[in-house]
Design a protein around this motif. Structure first.
Motif, short mmCIF file in Angstrom:
data_model
loop_
_atom_site.label_atom_id
_atom_site.label_comp_id
_atom_site.label_asym_id
_atom_site.label_seq_id
_atom_site.Cartn_x
_atom_site.Cartn_y
_atom_site.Cartn_z
N GLU A 1 -24.71 -36.61 19.95
CA GLU A 1 -25.40 -37.26 18.84
C GLU A 1 -26.92 -37.25 18.92
O GLU A 1 -27.57 -37.31 17.89
N ASN A 2 -27.48 -37.24 20.09
CA ASN A 2 -28.93 -37.46 20.23
C ASN A 2 -29.68 -36.22 20.69
O ASN A 2 -29.28 -35.55 21.63
N GLU A 3 -30.78 -35.97 19.99
CA GLU A 3 -31.69 -34.91 20.37
C GLU A 3 -32.77 -35.48 21.28
O GLU A 3 -33.09 -36.66 21.19
N PRO B 1 -31.23 -29.62 21.41
CA PRO B 1 -30.37 -30.01 20.29
C PRO B 1 -29.19 -30.84 20.80
O PRO B 1 -28.86 -30.83 21.98
N ALA B 2 -28.55 -31.52 19.87
CA ALA B 2 -27.40 -32.37 20.19
C ALA B 2 -26.12 -31.55 20.11
O ALA B 2 -25.33 -31.67 19.18
N ASN B 3 -25.93 -30.69 21.11
CA ASN B 3 -24.70 -29.90 21.24
C ASN B 3 -24.72 -29.21 22.60
O ASN B 3 -25.69 -29.32 23.34
N ILE B 4 -23.68 -28.47 22.92
CA ILE B 4 -23.57 -27.85 24.24
C ILE B 4 -24.72 -26.89 24.52
O ILE B 4 -25.12 -26.69 25.66
N HIS B 5 -25.31 -26.32 23.47
CA HIS B 5 -26.44 -25.40 23.66
C HIS B 5 -27.70 -26.14 24.10
O HIS B 5 -28.68 -25.51 24.51
N GLY B 6 -27.68 -27.47 24.04
CA GLY B 6 -28.78 -28.29 24.51
C GLY B 6 -28.58 -28.79 25.93
O GLY B 6 -29.31 -29.68 26.39
N GLY C 1 -36.48 -39.37 22.10
CA GLY C 1 -35.36 -38.85 21.35
C GLY C 1 -34.78 -39.84 20.38
O GLY C 1 -35.23 -40.99 20.29
N THR C 2 -33.78 -39.37 19.67
CA THR C 2 -33.06 -40.26 18.78
C THR C 2 -32.18 -41.18 19.63
O THR C 2 -31.92 -40.91 20.80
N ALA C 3 -31.73 -42.28 19.05
CA ALA C 3 -30.93 -43.26 19.80
C ALA C 3 -29.69 -43.64 19.01
O ALA C 3 -29.36 -44.81 18.86
N ASN C 4 -28.99 -42.64 18.49
CA ASN C 4 -27.77 -42.89 17.73
C ASN C 4 -26.66 -43.40 18.65
O ASN C 4 -26.48 -42.89 19.75
#
Length: 142
Positions: free
Chosen positions: A57-59, A89-94, A113-116
């Motif tokens: 969820e968080n970048e 990014p918020a995925n496995i590539h990150g 970063g974001t804090a979702n």
């Protein structure tokens, strides 16, 4: 957030994190708001911060304040120096882990970063992770 927050790096008490004989310190800038997070992170020579992971969820953005960093990514290691920034990014590539590449100088960086919440954090390649909610952290093994 109900009011403006002002903090000075020198005045923030560090929170020491220990993981498998590795330690680093986190100086939280922003803890009590919902949409973003920011910490100063200090890493001694040879140590790393957190572990190799990614968020669902968080970048995140790391801005190197001082020192030398080596960031492990899925595409290999990226070397950074003071005034460099890197985004995840918020995925496995990150997937990432940051290590102090210096033998003598402390690495200091700003982690923003974001804090979702909830957020699912995967420790890449291990099958382990954690779910971060507004009130707790739940560890899991796949």
């Amino acid at each position: 957030m109900q009011k403006i927050i002002v903090k000075n790096y020198q005045d923030i008490k560090p929170e020491i994190q220990n993981q498998n004989g590795n330690s680093f310190s986190v100086k939280p800038i922003i803890k009590d708001i919902d949409k973003c997070a920011a910490n100063f992170v200090e890493v001694e020579p040879g140590n790393y911060a957190y572990g190799y992971h990614y968020h669902e969820e968080n970048e995140e953005i790391f801005y190197i304040i001082s020192g030398q960093a080596a960031v492990k990514t899925e595409n290999g290691e990226i070397n950074l120096k003071a005034r460099d920034a890197i985004c995840f990014p918020a995925n496995i590539h990150g997937s990432h882990v940051i290590r102090n590449a210096s033998q003598t100088e402390k690495l200091i960086y700003l982690d923003v970063g974001t804090a979702n919440k909830p957020d699912v954090v995967h420790f890449t390649g291990t099958g382990n992770g954690m779910i971060i909610t507004r009130t707790d952290i739940h560890n899991f093994a796949e």
